[in-house]
Design a protein around this motif. Structure first.
Motif, PDB file in Angstrom:
ATOM      1  N   GLY A  57     -10.795   8.636   3.496  1.00 14.45           N
ATOM      2  CA  GLY A  57     -10.314   7.498   2.461  1.00 14.45           C
ATOM      3  C   GLY A  57      -9.848   8.492   1.192  1.00 14.45           C
ATOM      4  N   PHE A  58      -9.253   7.771   0.924  1.00 13.45           N
ATOM      5  CA  PHE A  58      -8.769   8.037  -0.847  1.00 13.45           C
ATOM      6  C   PHE A  58      -9.227   9.304  -1.931  1.00 13.45           C
ATOM      7  CE2 PHE A  58      -6.176   4.411   0.492  1.00 13.45           C
ATOM      8  CZ  PHE A  58      -4.763   4.642   0.855  1.00 13.45           C
ATOM      9  N   ASN A  78      -9.287   5.250  -5.743  1.00 13.76           N
ATOM     10  CA  ASN A  78      -8.976   3.500  -5.546  1.00 13.76           C
ATOM     11  C   ASN A  78      -8.098   3.356  -5.481  1.00 13.76           C
ATOM     12  OD1 ASN A  78     -12.134   3.947  -2.915  1.00 13.76           O
ATOM     13  ND2 ASN A  78     -13.006   3.149  -4.999  1.00 13.76           N
ATOM     14  N   LEU A 107       0.882  -1.156  -0.056  1.00 17.65           N
ATOM     15  CA  LEU A 107       0.117   0.291  -0.109  1.00 17.65           C
ATOM     16  C   LEU A 107       0.811   1.037   0.310  1.00 17.65           C
ATOM     17  CD1 LEU A 107      -3.212   0.977   0.829  1.00 17.65           C
ATOM     18  CD2 LEU A 107      -2.355   1.208   2.706  1.00 17.65           C
ATOM     19  N   THR A 127       1.025   3.598  -3.121  1.00 18.86           N
ATOM     20  CA  THR A 127       0.215   4.985  -2.597  1.00 18.86           C
ATOM     21  C   THR A 127       0.810   6.083  -1.709  1.00 18.86           C
ATOM     22  OG1 THR A 127      -0.637   4.476  -0.709  1.00 18.86           O
ATOM     23  CG2 THR A 127      -2.288   3.444  -2.470  1.00 18.86           C
ATOM     24  N   LYS A 174      -0.719   3.996   5.664  1.00 13.63           N
ATOM     25  CA  LYS A 174      -2.396   3.327   6.071  1.00 13.63           C
ATOM     26  C   LYS A 174      -3.294   4.151   5.028  1.00 13.63           C
ATOM     27  CE  LYS A 174      -2.250   5.940  10.163  1.00 13.63           C
ATOM     28  NZ  LYS A 174      -2.447   6.136  11.431  1.00 13.63           N
ATOM     29  N   ASP A 175      -4.624   3.741   5.295  1.00 10.63           N
ATOM     30  CA  ASP A 175      -5.983   4.283   4.590  1.00 10.63           C
ATOM     31  C   ASP A 175      -6.101   5.818   5.485  1.00 10.63           C
ATOM     32  OD1 ASP A 175      -6.393   1.855   3.539  1.00 10.63           O
ATOM     33  OD2 ASP A 175      -7.945   1.506   3.975  1.00 10.63           O
ATOM     34  N   ASN A 231      -2.621   6.162  -7.712  1.00 13.14           N
ATOM     35  CA  ASN A 231      -2.864   4.835  -6.180  1.00 13.14           C
ATOM     36  C   ASN A 231      -3.180   3.767  -7.346  1.00 13.14           C
ATOM     37  OD1 ASN A 231      -3.173   7.010  -3.962  1.00 13.14           O
ATOM     38  ND2 ASN A 231      -5.245   6.831  -4.362  1.00 13.14           N
TER      39      ASN A 231
END
Length: 65
Positions: free
Chosen positions: A29-30, A33, A16, A20, A24-25, A51
């Protein structure tokens, strides 16, 4: 025989972060996606702006590249 990602020191968190730039998320949110694209490339690459993780379609012996 099953392959465990942790055996090679690769984790979902590290994938991840590579794809990105975030480990972490994000809280909200992104904006886009995360996606995976398979292409005829030599090395894996990532575009953190959109991403996207790009993985090679064929396995290459990296010692000769």
């Amino acid at each position: 025989m099953s392959f465990q990602l942790e055996d090679e020191g690769v984790t979902i968190k590290s994938i991840l972060k590579f794809a990105t730039g975030a480990s972490k998320d994000p809280l909200l949110g992104f904006s886009k996606n995360p996606t995976i694209q398979f292409a005829k490339v030599i090395f894996p690459s990532a575009s953190t702006c959109i991403n996207e993780l790009v993985l090679p379609v064929e396995i290459v012996d990296y010692e000769f590249v």
